[in-house]
Design an enzyme around this catalytic site. Sequence first.
Site, PDB file in Angstrom:
ATOM      1  N   CYS A   8     -17.106  16.931 -16.575  1.00 42.64           N
ATOM      2  CA  CYS A   8     -15.911  16.462 -17.276  1.00 42.64           C
ATOM      3  C   CYS A   8     -16.280  16.245 -18.743  1.00 42.64           C
ATOM      4  CB  CYS A   8     -15.426  15.167 -16.627  1.00 42.64           C
ATOM      5  SG  CYS A   8     -13.741  14.711 -17.074  1.00 42.64           S
ATOM      6  N   CYS A  80     -11.581  18.790 -15.794  1.00 42.78           N
ATOM      7  CA  CYS A  80     -10.654  18.673 -16.917  1.00 42.78           C
ATOM      8  C   CYS A  80     -10.719  19.958 -17.735  1.00 42.78           C
ATOM      9  CB  CYS A  80     -10.943  17.447 -17.778  1.00 42.78           C
ATOM     10  SG  CYS A  80     -12.445  17.518 -18.741  1.00 42.78           S
ATOM     11  N   CYS A  87     -17.653  24.470 -21.052  1.00 46.32           N
ATOM     12  CA  CYS A  87     -18.716  24.550 -20.058  1.00 46.32           C
ATOM     13  C   CYS A  87     -19.756  25.573 -20.487  1.00 46.32           C
ATOM     14  CB  CYS A  87     -18.146  24.939 -18.692  1.00 46.32           C
ATOM     15  SG  CYS A  87     -19.373  24.911 -17.377  1.00 46.32           S
TER      16      CYS A  87
END
Length: 139
Positions: A8, A80, A87
């Site tokens: 997250c 999220c 990422c």
Amino acid sequence: MKRILVLCTGNSCRSQMAHGYLKKIGGDKVEVKSAGIEAHGLNPRAVEVMREVGIDISGHTSNTIEEYSNETFDYVLTVCDNAKERCPFFPAKSKLVHHNFPDPAAAKGTENEILMAFRSTRDQIEAYCQNFISTTVVG
């Protein structure tokens, strides 16, 4: 055993709640870690609403993704949109799975209204984790 990383933005609420649920539901079939793009610290309201359902996450730490850069995971779950977009690359072995949950830390209002937002997100995460474990890990 499946290795799961929950990712997250700040590793303070949503990823921590998912970490708690995945570990409880998956038991010894999973090894779960959680991290954030940044580390914002464990949110006390997340601890409180998880305690309400019998899951103690008070011992969790808020970690950054860099801490796990040399580890391999079967699944990287982003919880999220910000984490999904930011990422980092994981080896091909990792399967990236995404679901955007509302950020309860952004809730405004009375303390009761804010806690209701945390509970709502918690309950959505629980349903998601139940489904993930039953269809992906066990099934």
